[in-house]
Design an enzyme around this catalytic site. Structure first.
Site, short mmCIF file in Angstrom:
data_model
loop_
_atom_site.label_atom_id
_atom_site.label_comp_id
_atom_site.label_asym_id
_atom_site.label_seq_id
_atom_site.Cartn_x
_atom_site.Cartn_y
_atom_site.Cartn_z
N HIS A 64 -2.68 -20.39 -31.38
CA HIS A 64 -3.54 -20.42 -32.56
C HIS A 64 -4.89 -21.10 -32.32
O HIS A 64 -5.59 -21.38 -33.28
CB HIS A 64 -2.84 -21.15 -33.71
CG HIS A 64 -1.79 -20.34 -34.39
ND1 HIS A 64 -2.07 -19.38 -35.33
CD2 HIS A 64 -0.44 -20.35 -34.27
CE1 HIS A 64 -0.94 -18.83 -35.77
NE2 HIS A 64 0.06 -19.39 -35.13
N LYS A 74 -11.62 -25.41 -46.71
CA LYS A 74 -10.74 -25.33 -45.53
C LYS A 74 -10.70 -26.71 -44.88
O LYS A 74 -11.42 -27.62 -45.30
CB LYS A 74 -11.25 -24.29 -44.52
CG LYS A 74 -12.70 -24.46 -44.10
CD LYS A 74 -13.15 -23.31 -43.23
CE LYS A 74 -13.30 -22.05 -44.05
NZ LYS A 74 -13.34 -20.82 -43.25
N ARG A 75 -9.83 -26.86 -43.91
CA ARG A 75 -9.72 -28.13 -43.20
C ARG A 75 -11.10 -28.56 -42.68
O ARG A 75 -11.84 -27.74 -42.15
CB ARG A 75 -8.74 -27.96 -42.04
CG ARG A 75 -8.50 -29.16 -41.18
CD ARG A 75 -7.29 -28.92 -40.28
NE ARG A 75 -7.39 -27.71 -39.50
CZ ARG A 75 -7.86 -27.63 -38.26
NH1 ARG A 75 -8.31 -28.73 -37.65
NH2 ARG A 75 -7.89 -26.49 -37.61
N LYS A 96 -15.70 -25.96 -37.69
CA LYS A 96 -15.77 -25.12 -38.89
C LYS A 96 -17.13 -25.24 -39.59
O LYS A 96 -17.45 -24.49 -40.49
CB LYS A 96 -14.63 -25.47 -39.85
CG LYS A 96 -13.25 -25.10 -39.30
CD LYS A 96 -12.14 -25.44 -40.28
CE LYS A 96 -10.76 -25.13 -39.68
NZ LYS A 96 -10.47 -23.68 -39.61
N THR A 121 -7.58 -17.20 -42.09
CA THR A 121 -6.97 -16.31 -43.09
C THR A 121 -7.60 -16.50 -44.46
O THR A 121 -7.50 -15.61 -45.31
CB THR A 121 -5.45 -16.56 -43.20
OG1 THR A 121 -5.20 -17.95 -43.42
CG2 THR A 121 -4.73 -16.11 -41.95
N LYS A 124 -8.45 -13.84 -47.81
CA LYS A 124 -8.12 -14.09 -49.22
C LYS A 124 -9.36 -13.95 -50.10
O LYS A 124 -9.30 -13.37 -51.20
CB LYS A 124 -7.52 -15.48 -49.38
CG LYS A 124 -6.19 -15.67 -48.67
CD LYS A 124 -5.84 -17.15 -48.54
CE LYS A 124 -4.70 -17.34 -47.57
NZ LYS A 124 -4.54 -18.75 -47.14
#
Length: 903
Positions: free
Chosen positions: A437, A635-636, A641, A746, A750
């Protein structure tokens, strides 16, 4: 004339009575047939009331072919025992019918559990007790289905998937279970008649704190799809007493509080005191793993699978001698050591004790799981041969956390069951498959050999032997190539720095290794494990490394969290089958120019934005304008990110607004930016990024000159529960990781499924989303994957920054958002050649993309069309498709549908 009128009227009345009698007679015959002839219900869909909405294709009849309401009718019997044992036959006679699901029976069940299970006053119970009573009533249906499904798997001796994951971010269960079982309507009506609302019951449920981010949420989506596809598959993990943590913002910074999700119990789980296994640490200290099962119902199917979580208990509860001597601490020491294993998800591993506890957690749940797997395998068919194990069991390792299972299964086969090494290794390498991952080297787990030797001495011995034999195999193929041997070895380093590379162990011990997006699968082969790819290629094995793109379940992430949009989709397509077959969304494309449908998309979006605005007002006391563009990044929190890039562009936007005259501001597209996510407790820079976001939001939201045009809201404690409010409200969502760093993602899927548009980089699943929705319906910016190396070199050499970024740094250091010293670690992470994630490099391109978003959003009809086409292109991204690929390409497993008890 009058007599003639009377005669005509009499005749009409007589015919009407006869007609009504005939209709009543037919209804009675039909009712009798349903009661006395369950075989007549075979494959007969239950019809749900028609939808009446504007636009689209008019009225729609929605059907369910496997409704719990049908099973609960009189005359439908549960499977009878195969033998004629009198005791079993008597028990079957007592319980052969399924739990009733009519309104009155549901009310009885809820009140029964409130009084008899919870010991509450049946005439006066609050919403929390009502929720628990409702959940227990629903669980009764689930347990019936689970037992019948499990018995069928056992009788068929079906091959079973065991999905091992350290995280399962399940979210709330009530609405999901009711929806999948087709019981939402009768439970809603039953509750209303006794003075309660289903919506209030849903709000009473706390999110199960069993995960943190995308890894755990993906695992939860997988469980839903495995059950929906009727695959014999169970999830295995840890029953954490507390989650990672509950995030609160105190004095502008993240503060971690215990996530006490089990304070009022968990009505969905079943404690299985009959299922316990010993797990040994330090060579002699035993801990007992106790199973807790949570039923996982499939959608529109009779099958129900389970998530089995392990809780740790001491082998010896108390040292009574020491207790009687008054040494209470030592008397309970073993109990405390056992209980700490399953207390907290991801304990801080910045210290040795934290590292030891994390390794304990991983081995604990893996050992218990594999013992359970072997017992189930042996019980299903006495006297079976060991080489059948790989034909009946597939074990999927969700990232490196459970990879110690490779050595543990060897230990169980050799030490416990007396299997020889060669046969045991042959079994292991056929049973396991590994999902990678990440592409970040630091995320590929390594454990100090000294720690492994101390905590798990026998496992370390086995790993050493696996590596010795593996290195011999490598030499036969690669020769004495020191570089190749070093990269392929499971062990690295020397002396006190010697480490066990868990990813290498997973690759060596698995028959398949898969990436989770098309680009990620290629990066896994070219950057993460190139030496392994070359080794297996020389052996003629070219299909060990594959790619299977992630997905999400449309049940939770569309049908449940966005009923307005889901109803519109159902009406446009003329069926609700899209909830099971997401490829049907393609049919929405023909409505791209239907003005009524496009307006209804906007109405659905507005309803969701109002819901989010209310949530923000209720929880944070911040008012937001639903007519602004809702820009979401949740998100985290991690540097790769690039939440920081988003915050910096918000500051730039604010600076530009402050320079404008009031008349010019009126021409600007107003925006509300929402950011949310947790930073790991020991991740200092990530926590400082959160502090900057909060500080910027505080200034923007209180600025009377600009707050009408720009606000920033940091939403604390991001989790599945509030994600189901946030995601449907997005106009655009930010997925802006540096190209080549996000394996898949993911949340991007969504957001688009819920009628939003992505602004993002060519990274992870963004690339495949772009291919499916069309380049006109996504905003892509920044360096491409093949450009990263050159861009990194330029940044390290000190390429001059865009003046707008320089101005933003000056604004932060001016003290506009608080003491600049607090934000220096964040700024320093980009300066002096430290910009590892290329924020400065992608800055200008990012601002250009944001300008394009503003312009496109101003074209109302054009934006509506983009949103519809984006949704229409998302059929590929269902976990039903993902899991079918796992079943076909890795597990080699077939559906095992429970026989229909209706005939």
């Amino acid at each position: 004339f009058h007599k003639q009128q009377v005669m005509v009227a009499t005749k009409f009345l007589l015919h009407s009575v006869i007609g009504l009698a005939a209709v009543a007679s037919l209804l009675l015959v039909q009712l009798e047939a349903e009661v006395h002839a369950p075989q007549n219900l075979m494959n007969k869909p239950r019809v749900i009331p028609m939808l009446r909405l504007k636009g689209g294709q008019g009225n729609v009849r929605m059907t369910r072919t496997a409704s719990q309401q049908d099973l609960s009718k009189p005359g439908v019997a549960r499977p009878a025992p195969k033998d004629k044992d009198a005791r079993k036959q008597k028990i079957w006679e007592l319980s052969k019918g399924y739990k009733a699901a009519d309104k009155e029976s549901i009310q009885r069940s809820i009140v029964h559990h409130v009084e008899h299970t919870l010991a509450c006053d049946r005439y006066n119970f609050d919403d929390r007790s009502a929720y628990r009573g409702t959940a227990l009533a629903v669980r009764d249906h689930l347990v019936e289905s689970l037992r019948d499904t499990k018995a069928h798997y056992f009788q068929q001796d079906a091959k079973r998937v065991c999905y091992l994951s350290l995280e399962f971010l399940m979210g709330r269960s009530l609405l999901n279970c009711l929806s999948n079982l087709d019981l939402q309507k009768p439970y809603k009506e039953a509750l209303e008649e006794i003075g309660y609302k289903l919506e209030d019951m849903v709000d009473q449920e706390k999110d199960a704190a069993l995960g943190n981010g995308g890894l755990g949420r993906l695992a939860a989506c997988f469980l839903d799809s495995m059950a929906t596809l009727n695959l014999p598959a169970w999830g295995y993990g840890i029953r954490y007493e507390h989650g990672m943590f509950e995030q609160r913002i105190k004095d502008g910074v993240q503060v971690e509080f215990p996530d006490t999700w089990l304070t009022h119990g968990n009505p969905w789980e079943v404690q299985r005191l009959d299922i316990q296994y010993p797990v040994t640490f330090y060579g002699s200290e035993k801990v007992i793993a106790v199973a807790y099962d949570t039923p996982i119902p499939g959608y529109d199917t009779l099958n129900t699978n389970a998530l089995r979580l392990w809780s740790a208990m001491p082998d010896q509860d108390i040292d009574l001698a020491k207790f009687n001597e008054g040494d209470y601490q030592k008397a309970l020491a073993s109990r405390h050591r056992a209980l700490e294993i399953t207390q907290v998800l991801y304990p801080n591993d910045n210290n040795w004790a934290g590292k030891e506890l994390r390794l304990k957690q991983q081995y604990f749940f893996v050992s218990a799981t594999l013992q359970d797997v072997i017992k189930t395998f042996l019980d299903a068919k006495p006297g079976r041969k060991w080489d059948e194990l790989a034909e009946k069991v597939a074990v999927q390792l969700n990232d490196t956390h459970p990879s110690i299972g490779v050595a543990e299964l060897m230990r169980l086969l050799i030490d416990v069951h007396g299997v020889g090494w060669t046969l045991a290794w042959s079994i292991v390498t056929k049973v396991f498959a590994y999902t990678n991952h990440t592409v970040l080297p630091e995320a590929l787990e390594k454990w100090p050999v000294s720690l492994m030797q101390s905590l798990l001495p026998r496992i370390m011995e086995i790993i050493n032997e696996i590596n010795r034999r593996w290195m011999n195999e490598v030499r036969e193929v690669m020769g004495d190539n020191h570089d190749a041997l070093s990269k392929l070895s499971i062990l690295e380093g020397e002396g006190e720095h010697r480490m066990v590379r868990m990813a290498n162990l997973a690759v060596v011990g698995s028959h398949k290794v898969n990436g989770v997006a098309a680009i990620h699968a290629e990066i896994v082969k070219s950057d993460v494990f190139p030496a392994f790819v070359e080794y297996y290629k020389r052996r003629g094995i070219t299909d060990k490394f594959i790619g299977i793109t992630n997905g999400v379940t449309p049940r939770r992430w569309m049908a449940q969290c966005n009923p307005e949009l889901s109803a519109l989709i159902t009406k446009c397509l003329g069926t609700e089958k899209w909830v099971r077959d997401l490829s049907l969304l393609e049919g929405l494309k023909k409505f791209a120019d239907d003005e009524k449908v496009l307006e209804e998309i906007s109405e659905a979006k507005l309803a969701n934005k109002k819901r989010l605005a209310k949530y923000v007002k209720d929880t944070l006391n911040v008012e937001v304008d639903v007519n602004t563009l809702f820009d979401v990044q949740v998100k985290r929190i991690h540097e790769y990110k690039r939440q920081l890039l988003n915050i910096l562009q918000v500051i730039h936007r604010y600076n530009e607004l402050k320079k404008m005259r009031p008349a010019d501001r009126e021409k600007v597209q107003p925006r509300t930016i929402f950011i949310g996510g947790k930073a790991a407790a020991g991740y200092f820079v990530a926590k400082r990024i959160i502090a900057l976001a909060v500080a910027v939001g505080k200034v923007l939201n209180s600025d009377s000159d600009t707050s009408k045009y720009l606000k920033l809201v940091f939403i604390p404690n991001y989790r599945v529960g509030n994600a189901q409010i946030i995601i449907p409200a997005n106009d655009i969502s930010e997925h802006i990781s540096t190209a080549g760093t996000e394996a898949s993602g993911t949340s991007n899927m969504k957001f688009v499924m819920n009628g939003g548009i992505i602004i993002g980089t060519d990274d992870g699943a963004n690339i495949e989303i772009k291919e499916n929705v069309g380049e006109d319906n996504i905003f892509i910016f920044g360096a491409k994957c093949h450009e990263i190396a050159d861009a990194t070199r330029k940044m390290k050499q000190g390429t001059q920054w865009d003046h707008r970024l320089v101005d933003v740094f000056k604004t932060i250091r001016s003290g506009k958002f608080g003491n600049p010293v607090d934000f220096e670690p964040v700024l320093n992470s980009m300066e002096n050649g430290n910009d590892r994630y290329l924020l400065a490099h992608d800055w200008a391109s990012y601002l250009d993309a944001q300008a394009k978003v503003d312009k496109a959003f101003g074209d109302r009809r054009g934006w509506q069309k983009k949103c519809l086409l984006a949704v229409a292109g998302m059929g590929f991204f269902s976990t039903d498709r993902t899991i079918q690929e796992y079943a076909d390409k890795i597990w080699k497993i077939s559906p095992c549908l429970r026989p229909d008890p209706r005939g």
